[in-house]
Scaffold this motif. Structure first.
Motif, PDB file in Angstrom:
ATOM      1  N   SER A 168      39.390  27.930  87.198  1.00 34.10           N
ATOM      2  CA  SER A 168      38.732  26.598  87.496  1.00 34.10           C
ATOM      3  C   SER A 168      37.704  26.181  86.177  1.00 34.10           C
ATOM      4  O   SER A 168      37.387  25.120  85.996  1.00 34.10           O
ATOM      5  CB  SER A 168      38.205  26.345  88.849  1.00 34.10           C
ATOM      6  OG  SER A 168      36.968  27.344  88.992  1.00 34.10           O
ATOM      7  N   TRP A 169      37.207  27.451  85.713  1.00 36.92           N
ATOM      8  CA  TRP A 169      36.140  27.255  84.522  1.00 36.92           C
ATOM      9  C   TRP A 169      36.618  27.045  83.152  1.00 36.92           C
ATOM     10  O   TRP A 169      36.003  26.768  82.152  1.00 36.92           O
ATOM     11  CB  TRP A 169      34.994  28.199  84.681  1.00 36.92           C
ATOM     12  CG  TRP A 169      34.153  28.034  85.718  1.00 36.92           C
ATOM     13  CD1 TRP A 169      34.275  27.357  87.089  1.00 36.92           C
ATOM     14  CD2 TRP A 169      32.655  28.459  85.779  1.00 36.92           C
ATOM     15  NE1 TRP A 169      33.198  27.670  87.571  1.00 36.92           N
ATOM     16  CE2 TRP A 169      32.352  28.217  87.149  1.00 36.92           C
ATOM     17  CE3 TRP A 169      31.906  29.204  84.819  1.00 36.92           C
ATOM     18  CZ2 TRP A 169      30.982  28.433  87.585  1.00 36.92           C
ATOM     19  CZ3 TRP A 169      30.715  29.559  85.757  1.00 36.92           C
ATOM     20  CH2 TRP A 169      30.252  29.334  86.727  1.00 36.92           C
ATOM     21  N   ARG A 170      37.978  27.247  83.026  1.00 37.45           N
ATOM     22  CA  ARG A 170      38.797  27.179  81.957  1.00 37.45           C
ATOM     23  C   ARG A 170      38.882  25.916  81.237  1.00 37.45           C
ATOM     24  O   ARG A 170      38.863  24.843  81.747  1.00 37.45           O
ATOM     25  CB  ARG A 170      40.029  27.683  81.849  1.00 37.45           C
ATOM     26  CG  ARG A 170      40.729  28.009  80.446  1.00 37.45           C
ATOM     27  CD  ARG A 170      42.181  28.734  80.509  1.00 37.45           C
ATOM     28  NE  ARG A 170      42.730  28.224  81.630  1.00 37.45           N
ATOM     29  CZ  ARG A 170      44.047  29.075  81.560  1.00 37.45           C
ATOM     30  NH1 ARG A 170      44.457  30.266  81.240  1.00 37.45           N
ATOM     31  NH2 ARG A 170      45.223  28.370  82.498  1.00 37.45           N
ATOM     32  N   ASN A 171      38.442  25.743  79.896  1.00 38.57           N
ATOM     33  CA  ASN A 171      38.324  24.506  79.046  1.00 38.57           C
ATOM     34  C   ASN A 171      39.817  24.078  79.077  1.00 38.57           C
ATOM     35  O   ASN A 171      40.627  24.749  78.672  1.00 38.57           O
ATOM     36  CB  ASN A 171      37.688  24.866  77.783  1.00 38.57           C
ATOM     37  CG  ASN A 171      37.672  23.502  77.132  1.00 38.57           C
ATOM     38  OD1 ASN A 171      38.161  22.469  77.569  1.00 38.57           O
ATOM     39  ND2 ASN A 171      37.142  23.474  75.712  1.00 38.57           N
ATOM     40  N   PRO A 172      40.267  23.068  79.840  1.00 40.96           N
ATOM     41  CA  PRO A 172      41.546  22.495  79.722  1.00 40.96           C
ATOM     42  C   PRO A 172      42.103  22.211  78.137  1.00 40.96           C
ATOM     43  O   PRO A 172      43.338  22.362  77.950  1.00 40.96           O
ATOM     44  CB  PRO A 172      41.477  21.112  80.417  1.00 40.96           C
ATOM     45  CG  PRO A 172      40.143  20.732  80.639  1.00 40.96           C
ATOM     46  CD  PRO A 172      39.391  22.032  80.348  1.00 40.96           C
ATOM     47  N   THR A 173      41.159  22.198  77.384  1.00 40.51           N
ATOM     48  CA  THR A 173      41.613  21.977  75.849  1.00 40.51           C
ATOM     49  C   THR A 173      41.615  23.106  74.988  1.00 40.51           C
ATOM     50  O   THR A 173      41.622  23.326  73.880  1.00 40.51           O
ATOM     51  CB  THR A 173      40.944  20.738  75.103  1.00 40.51           C
ATOM     52  OG1 THR A 173      39.377  21.333  75.271  1.00 40.51           O
ATOM     53  CG2 THR A 173      40.930  19.701  76.021  1.00 40.51           C
ATOM     54  N   SER A 174      41.465  24.350  75.646  1.00 37.21           N
ATOM     55  CA  SER A 174      41.357  25.813  75.045  1.00 37.21           C
ATOM     56  C   SER A 174      42.749  26.292  74.650  1.00 37.21           C
ATOM     57  O   SER A 174      42.925  27.446  74.363  1.00 37.21           O
ATOM     58  CB  SER A 174      40.632  26.625  75.614  1.00 37.21           C
ATOM     59  OG  SER A 174      41.264  26.980  76.819  1.00 37.21           O
ATOM     60  N   LEU A 179      38.564  30.525  77.950  1.00 38.89           N
ATOM     61  CA  LEU A 179      36.933  30.027  77.469  1.00 38.89           C
ATOM     62  C   LEU A 179      36.650  28.751  78.099  1.00 38.89           C
ATOM     63  O   LEU A 179      37.629  28.089  78.681  1.00 38.89           O
ATOM     64  CB  LEU A 179      37.334  29.708  75.718  1.00 38.89           C
ATOM     65  CG  LEU A 179      37.812  30.433  74.944  1.00 38.89           C
ATOM     66  CD1 LEU A 179      37.819  29.706  73.596  1.00 38.89           C
ATOM     67  CD2 LEU A 179      37.025  31.940  74.543  1.00 38.89           C
ATOM     68  N   SER A 180      35.225  28.870  78.400  1.00 37.55           N
ATOM     69  CA  SER A 180      34.725  27.455  79.086  1.00 37.55           C
ATOM     70  C   SER A 180      34.868  26.515  77.825  1.00 37.55           C
ATOM     71  O   SER A 180      34.857  26.739  76.693  1.00 37.55           O
ATOM     72  CB  SER A 180      33.547  27.847  79.609  1.00 37.55           C
ATOM     73  OG  SER A 180      32.482  27.844  78.577  1.00 37.55           O
ATOM     74  N   LYS A 181      34.421  25.226  78.392  1.00 30.95           N
ATOM     75  CA  LYS A 181      34.030  24.300  77.207  1.00 30.95           C
ATOM     76  C   LYS A 181      32.971  24.572  76.461  1.00 30.95           C
ATOM     77  O   LYS A 181      32.004  25.280  77.254  1.00 30.95           O
ATOM     78  CB  LYS A 181      34.103  22.945  77.996  1.00 30.95           C
ATOM     79  CG  LYS A 181      32.939  22.804  79.029  1.00 30.95           C
ATOM     80  CD  LYS A 181      33.255  21.068  79.480  1.00 30.95           C
ATOM     81  CE  LYS A 181      31.747  20.843  80.305  1.00 30.95           C
ATOM     82  NZ  LYS A 181      32.158  19.727  80.991  1.00 30.95           N
ATOM     83  N   PRO A 182      32.849  24.256  75.399  1.00 33.12           N
ATOM     84  CA  PRO A 182      31.521  24.758  74.705  1.00 33.12           C
ATOM     85  C   PRO A 182      30.153  23.933  75.334  1.00 33.12           C
ATOM     86  O   PRO A 182      30.365  22.842  75.895  1.00 33.12           O
ATOM     87  CB  PRO A 182      31.611  24.098  73.291  1.00 33.12           C
ATOM     88  CG  PRO A 182      32.954  23.110  73.232  1.00 33.12           C
ATOM     89  CD  PRO A 182      33.829  23.458  74.684  1.00 33.12           C
ATOM     90  N   GLN A 273      32.999  33.277  78.052  1.00 35.30           N
ATOM     91  CA  GLN A 273      34.407  33.888  77.841  1.00 35.30           C
ATOM     92  C   GLN A 273      34.419  35.216  78.537  1.00 35.30           C
ATOM     93  O   GLN A 273      33.621  35.511  78.866  1.00 35.30           O
ATOM     94  CB  GLN A 273      34.696  33.843  76.179  1.00 35.30           C
ATOM     95  CG  GLN A 273      33.608  34.785  75.549  1.00 35.30           C
ATOM     96  CD  GLN A 273      34.122  34.860  74.036  1.00 35.30           C
ATOM     97  OE1 GLN A 273      34.986  34.209  73.440  1.00 35.30           O
ATOM     98  NE2 GLN A 273      33.188  35.646  73.372  1.00 35.30           N
ATOM     99  N   ILE A 274      35.535  35.942  78.282  1.00 31.53           N
ATOM    100  CA  ILE A 274      35.600  37.171  78.881  1.00 31.53           C
ATOM    101  C   ILE A 274      35.001  38.108  78.086  1.00 31.53           C
ATOM    102  O   ILE A 274      34.139  38.948  78.548  1.00 31.53           O
ATOM    103  CB  ILE A 274      37.454  37.358  79.146  1.00 31.53           C
ATOM    104  CG1 ILE A 274      37.669  36.729  80.243  1.00 31.53           C
ATOM    105  CG2 ILE A 274      37.452  38.919  79.153  1.00 31.53           C
ATOM    106  CD1 ILE A 274      39.155  36.806  80.351  1.00 31.53           C
TER     107      ILE A 274
END
Lengths: 352, 508
Positions: A168-174, A179-182, A273-274
């Motif tokens: 759920s925390w992943r940036n949809p545009t990544s 990665l999360s959103k910046p 990020q991981i």
């Protein structure tokens, strides 16, 4: 016949010499490993040194790496002095990063910068502290060995991070990268030296070292830590609540590791990020030992090991030497210093 | 030749440790076919001597002869090869293996595959010969303690030992199991085996031994035939005659009760009941001595009073307050200070400085503490006062306390507790390991606080110490209170017998 004779007093000079010699032994074996793959080790070390201390910019990068080491080490010093072996800074660091990132990702980005950073600051402390609370409670109430529980919790923390990053925390545009959103500008720690990456986190680290020194050498809590670390039976006899102190110290140690995680995401990476360089959690154990659990020595060691880390990244690019060399040097240095303890407490004698 | 009657001879054995001399010039002989009891208090050097015979320690000086031949016993394996077998107090058995497996465990001449049939047959043979009643295929964990001990004996027999060392074999047995063990020992003796029997229980010595050697403070003071001595004489040999000091003891009339212990029961970590229904009181202004051979519950009793152990039953009322199962600090703040027996293990933090050790009782109070910061200047002042008033020999109070001698460490600890001005001081072996001057100093301190109307509980094995300074003496044996007597009305022998578990009314 060679035999060991117990020394009465351990001088600070011999401590310093043994620390440095241990590091040199690490560098020596690292050099052999480099030579084996056919690269000139002297050239590599020269490049490593220049890339760590050679210019203001490279030194600033060393400070960037030293910052999390300092934060984590100060906390470890506190618990190690108590003979409680927290190996879980790795996981506490990740948890601190996750907790503080929550605010950066989910709070409205137009929140004022001081408020946002305060939330993240306390989030980082809380995340690390709670993660350290688990093994502390297990140890105090059920006598679960903290070495094992803290170590295993590291993996769990990593999987929690992965779960969030792939979920759920992943940036949809990544583009599917974990990665999360910046982070918005309000969630980024201010830089204290222009044109470098040294953030306010470095100041936190300095304050942490001073605070830990003060706690250990001046306060009632520090006194109790010393007594527990030296003789828990005597501590109990003197009416010191051993369990309460273990829990408190573990939470402080976890909180500082969590803060290191916060400083990394908020000051350097600017998203979650991981890959968070959580290995600082393990390197700090070495730093703490090389400094003999002394806060001020740990300041110097952190800079030294920070240089090794940042220089290590550079030689990977410039000399095509694997970064693993740095890990090798660090771990051999740890082996040497632990092995050298015998020379601290005993002196070698010859008897017919 | 007379020499040949001896299966083992130890000549002039001395064992020095860095701190102490545990054995001083011991001459010991063991005849063939005799049971030789080795008697002595804890710390008299029995165990050290046995460990030398069994190859765990090497003697600093002296030599050992077996069947008139000089031998060097460097390891337990050497001892076994010379026919010496030891039955330890704590059994060396693997619970999950069978009796047979335990017996062959560690034997090198059995080859890779054990011939179970042959071993079993031999075991049954041995078992029948000595009436041991062993079942070779039974798992050890299913056996009672008494049976496990028999397995240990079989193990030694199987290895062909002629000399048996039994380290306090009855300590772990129930009274009913002691008789059968002695029966086995007599059979072994009849078969020409020699037995060294370590104990501090006088009854057992009289029941089973032929000759008796008494150790005291590392020296072998007497070797006598059993028929030539009485229990009373043995008790006296064991405790010896020490230098007696004259003390200025004020006449006191004790009325008010300060400490009231009722039906106290305490269990040890092992689950054994270590304090068994003890009821006891201490009056204001008296010194109550607690006598007993160590390990009979005295430590646990006072540790429970000091809040360091939990009572499973019973109450402790101190000065009108119920302190049962309260924390150590609660108890200390209400006026009970405790000097533990093992000062390095409990009571001091040896790596920390003298200052850190001296403030252990008041670091959380003013003037040492202000806010949450310890005022180390005040702490140094406090430490210096302790050092000066009790003349502790110390080079630098900032250096670790482990650099002090045992006597000076004890003085510092003693002073630290006295500076708290306790209503009740509990002192466990306060003079153990101290030289004469320090011992006298410590005793005088106890008398002087008594004369001020405060109370002392003194635990000691040293009967002279107990008799010379206590007002009343409580004797403990296997967790129970055997009796409380007035110090003026008994002699040392009576106390010694009570320490062996004999009630006052049974002593003639």
């Amino acid at each position: 016949m060679l035999y060991f004779e117990k020394k009465e007093n351990i001088s600070n000079k011999s401590k310093l010499i043994i620390s440095l010699v241990s590091l040199l032994i690490g560098i020596f074996f690292g050099g052999i490993a480099i030579a084996v793959v056919g690269i000139n080790p002297f050239a590599v070390y020269k490049s490593l040194f220049t890339n760590a201390f050679g210019s203001w910019y490279s030194f600033s990068e060393t400070l960037v790496a030293a910052t999390p080491l300092l934060l984590i080490t100060s906390g470890l010093i506190l618990v190690f002095r108590m003979s409680v072996w927290n190996i879980g800074a790795y996981g506490q660091y990740i948890m601190g990063a996750i907790f503080s990132s929550y605010f950066a990702i989910f709070m409205p980005p137009d929140l004022s910068k001081p408020l946002m950073l305060s939330l993240m600051f306390f989030g980082g402390l809380l995340g690390g502290a709670l993660w350290a609370l688990i093994p502390a409670v297990l140890k105090v109430f059920w006598e679960v060995n903290e070495v094992i529980s803290t170590l295993l919790l590291n993996y769990i923390a990593l999987y929690v991070l992965k779960f969030l990053m792939y979920g759920s925390w992943r940036n949809p545009t990544s583009y599917g990268f974990p990665l999360s959103k910046p982070f918005p500008e309000s969630a980024q720690l201010p830089i204290i030296f222009q044109h470098t990456r040294v953030s306010l986190g470095f100041v936190f680290a300095l304050l942490a070292v001073i605070a830990v020194w003060f706690v250990i050498s001046k306060t009632k809590f520090g006194y109790e830590i010393k007594v527990i670390g030296n003789n828990p039976t005597t501590a109990k006899y003197a009416g010191i609540s051993v369990g309460k102190n273990i829990i408190t110290a573990m939470m402080i140690s976890g909180a500082l590791a969590g803060l290191a995680g916060m400083v990394q995401v908020s000051g350097i990476i600017h998203f979650l990020q991981i890959k968070l360089n959580a290995n600082y959690g393990y390197t700090s154990i070495i730093v703490a030992w090389v400094s003999y659990l002394n806060p001020f020595l740990s300041f110097m060691s952190s800079i030294l090991f920070g240089g090794l880390e940042s220089g290590g990244y550079s030689i990977q690019i410039s000399m095509r030497v694997s970064y693993g060399i740095v890990g090798l040097i660090e771990s051999i240095a740890l082996f040497s210093i632990v092995g050298a303890q015998i020379f601290l407490n005993y002196r070698l004698r010859w008897k017919k | 030749m007379q020499e040949n009657n001896f299966s083992l001879k130890a000549v002039n054995i001395t064992k020095k440790f860095p701190e102490t001399t545990a054995n001083k010039g011991i001459n010991f002989s063991l005849k063939k076919g005799e049971i030789h009891a080795l008697l002595g208090e804890n710390g008299a050097g029995k165990t050290t001597f046995m460990n030398i015979l069994y190859g765990i320690y090497m003697p600093t000086e002296g030599s050992i002869y077996i069947d008139s031949k000089e031998v060097k016993i460097k390891t337990p394996l050497d001892a076994l090869q010379n026919g010496i077998g030891m039955i330890h107090q704590h059994f060396m058995l693997v619970d999950s293996l069978t009796v047979l497996e335990n017996v062959v465990l560690g034997m090198k001449n059995q080859g890779i595959v054990i011939d179970r049939k042959k071993v079993k047959q031999k075991l049954i043979e041995i078992s029948n010969m000595y009436g041991l009643d062993i079942e070779p295929d039974k798992k050890v964990w299913k056996l009672s303690v008494g049976q496990q001990q028999k397995v240990e004996i079989v193990k030694v027999l199987f290895r062909g030992a002629n000399i048996f060392i039994l380290d306090e074999p009855t300590a772990v047995l129930r009274p009913q199991e002691t008789g059968p063990l002695f029966e086995i020992l007599r059979k072994l003796k009849k078969d020409g085996k020699s037995i060294i029997f370590i104990t501090h229980k006088l009854d057992e010595v009289m029941a089973v031994s032929d000759r008796i050697s008494v150790l005291r403070k590392g020296e072998l003071v007497h070797t006598v035939n059993k028929n030539d001595v009485t229990k009373e004489q043995l008790a006296q040999m064991m405790v010896g005659r020490a230098v007696l000091f004259d003390f200025d003891k004020k006449e006191q009339h004790f009325q008010e009760t300060l400490l009231d212990v009722k039906n106290l029961n305490v269990y040890a970590e092992s689950g054994m009941k270590i304090v068994d229904d003890v009821t006891l009181d201490v009056k204001k202004g008296e010194i109550l001595g607690i006598a007993g051979i160590s390990g009979n519950g005295q430590q646990e009793l006072v540790q429970t009073i000091a809040g360091l152990r939990k009572a499973s039953k019973g109450t402790i009322i101190f000065d009108g307050i119920d302190i049962t199962n309260k924390t150590p600090r609660y108890v200390a703040q209400h006026g009970i200070n405790y000097i533990p027996a093992d000062r390095i293990g409990m009571g001091l933090a040896s790596e920390l400085s003298c200052i850190d050790n001296a403030i252990m009782r008041n670091y959380y109070k003013k003037p040492i503490l202000s806010g949450c910061v310890i005022n180390y200047k005040q702490a140094a002042v406090h430490t210096q006062r302790i050092v000066d008033e009790f003349s502790v020999a110390v080079a630098d109070i900032k250096r670790p306390i482990k650099l002090l001698s045992g006597g000076n460490m004890q003085k510092l600890l003693f002073a630290r507790e006295l500076f708290e001005d306790p209503k009740l001081l509990i002192a466990s072996y306060p003079s153990r390991g101290l030289d004469l001057a320090a011992t006298e100093f410590v005793r005088k301190q106890m008398i002087s606080i008594r004369n001020e109307g405060k109370s002392v509980i003194l635990i000691s094995e040293d009967l002279d110490e107990i008799l010379s300074i206590s007002d009343r003496i409580a004797v403990m044996y296997s967790g129970q209170l055997i009796g409380v007597v007035n110090a003026g009305q008994v002699d040392k022998n009576t106390i010694g017998l009570m320490m062996a578990g004999i009630k006052l009314e049974d002593i003639d």
